[in-house]
Design an enzyme around this catalytic site. Structure first.
Site, PDB file in Angstrom:
ATOM      1  N   THR B 263      52.746  69.019  24.256  1.00  0.00           N
ATOM      2  CA  THR B 263      52.513  70.144  24.842  1.00  0.00           C
ATOM      3  C   THR B 263      51.074  70.113  25.397  1.00  0.00           C
ATOM      4  OG1 THR B 263      52.183  72.685  24.124  1.00  0.00           O
ATOM      5  CG2 THR B 263      51.300  70.984  22.371  1.00  0.00           C
ATOM      6  N   CYS B 264      50.809  71.057  26.189  1.00  0.00           N
ATOM      7  CA  CYS B 264      49.293  71.297  26.951  1.00  0.00           C
ATOM      8  C   CYS B 264      49.190  72.826  26.831  1.00  0.00           C
ATOM      9  CB  CYS B 264      49.133  70.340  27.990  1.00  0.00           C
ATOM     10  SG  CYS B 264      50.216  70.727  29.295  1.00  0.00           S
ATOM     11  N   ARG B 265      48.121  73.098  28.208  1.00  0.00           N
ATOM     12  CA  ARG B 265      48.028  74.447  28.379  1.00  0.00           C
ATOM     13  C   ARG B 265      49.406  75.265  28.985  1.00  0.00           C
ATOM     14  NH1 ARG B 265      46.218  78.518  32.233  1.00  0.00           N
ATOM     15  NH2 ARG B 265      46.848  77.186  33.768  1.00  0.00           N
TER      16      ARG B 265
END
Lengths: 84, 306
Positions: B263-265
């Site tokens: 996951t990230c932004r």
């Protein structure tokens, strides 16, 4: 009554060209869409020839229809060569 | 020396110095006509390396090859100096096994693959078949796993699969890539749906809801956050760990079937890291679509979008 269209002329032209190049052959040219056509040729003269040789006999006859940027024939979708 | 003689000499050189060469429209990677694409697809199946000449990039070559071969169409294939023909000859030689012979490739016996068709999919296809002249369905699965399904006649070399009152036809290449495949139909999911175990693994895109379900089922799943420290300071998905280079190294050493969630932004950077793990041979790689932004919207209103 129908009237001759451009496609009819091309179809008929190829038919004559193949018949002249391969005397006695049974020739069927059908128009697909755009400049695409299908060709079926039945001839005893195909006997003993490879697939390339058989197709080349037909292609040689119709090559003038496929030459240059304004060629009426863009592609032969199906080319059947049947030994009579 | 005339221009045509010059181009013929050039072609002669190419044909003699390459075991396999294709004069085509476009390139091996980007064929620009269906006939050329067919030839590339078949050759890719059989040989790793061959030369291609893009006739669209060279008008002299385009007309020169036609007169050189005494053949008015493109593509044209030469194998060890021998003119083979265009796409339909290549296809029929491939189906009969002669092309394998010419290329020195061992012709393996291919059994008809097992294909599963759900009743929902079969019902639609049986209905459609009722209005068709050819009742059999040609299934094509390309080397890059593009799918095609159409009604059509049987061709030499086809393998026939009878399932759920339907007849499927597949060529040799498709057969290998079809074994164990399931064809389903679900109107809610945009119609036909294919599950094919032969497809190479890819990063699977999941929603935050699917992530939540996975976390609820197993609190110890590995959720890797690819964002920078200052971004993580704004808030994180509970249980996520930062993708430091030390962590990446540790993960790379894990068994290749370990499920990994990224996951990230918003899901772009994490997807890139997921691709790296796929490239490294991992088979269960998930990317959280929408990242922390989606998580905030659905589960944690205290997270401020940035």
């Amino acid at each position: 009554m129908g009237f001759a269209t451009f496609d009819d002329a091309v179809t008929g032209g190829m038919q004559v060209a193949i018949s002249e190049a391969i005397p006695g052959a049974e020739v069927e040219v059908t128009h697909g869409s755009g400049g695409h056509y299908a060709v079926r040729v039945v001839s005893a003269s195909f006997a003993g020839k490879s697939l390339v040789e058989k197709q080349r006999m037909v292609y040689r006859a119709i090559a003038p229809f496929m030459e240059g940027p304004d060629a009426p024939v863009h592609a032969i979708d199906r080319l059947e060569t049947v030994i009579a | 020396m005339s221009a045509e003689t010059a181009i013929h000499q050039q072609i002669d050189q190419l044909v003699k110095s390459n075991d396999v060469i294709v004069f085509m429209k476009g390139t091996r990677r980007f064929p620009q006509c269906g006939f050329s694409a067919t030839v590339v697809q078949i050759l890719d199946e059989l040989v790793d390396d061959y030369e291609t000449i893009n006739v669209l990039a060279d008008a002299d070559m385009r007309s020169g090859i036609k007169s050189y071969s005494d053949w008015p169409t493109i593509p044209q294939v030469y194998i060890r100096g021998e003119f083979i023909g265009g796409s339909d000859i290549v296809r029929s030689l491939f189906a009969s096994g002669e092309l394998h012979q010419k290329l020195g490739v061992k012709l393996e016996a291919v059994a008809a693959p097992t294909l599963h068709v759900t009743e929902a999919a079969a019902a639609i296809l049986r209905d459609a078949a009722a209005n068709e002249r050819h009742k059999s369905l040609r299934l094509q699965v390309s080397a890059s796993f593009q799918y095609g399904l159409s009604f059509g006649p049987e061709q030499p070399g086809d393998l026939v699969i009878e399932v759920a009152g339907l007849t499927f036809l597949v060529d040799r290449g498709t057969a290998k890539r079809t074994d164990g495949m399931t064809l389903d139909y679900d109107e809610a999911k945009n119609g036909f749906h294919i599950d094919n175990p032969n497809e190479p693994p890819t990063v699977k895109q999941i929603t935050v809801h699917e992530l939540k379900a996975a976390m609820d089922a197993d609190p110890n799943i590995r959720l890797i956050d690819t964002r920078e420290s200052d971004e993580r300071a704004r808030g994180i998905i509970p249980g996520s760990v930062q993708a430091t280079s030390a962590l990446v190294e540790e993960l790379m050493a894990l068994p290749k079937d370990t499920p990994l969630y990224f996951t990230c932004r918003s899901g772009a950077r994490s997807n890139r890291m997921g691709e790296d793990f796929i490239a490294a041979g991992f088979t269960k790689v998930f990317n959280v679509q929408g990242g922390i932004l989606a998580w905030g919207r659905e589960y944690d209103p205290s997270l401020e979008p940035y």
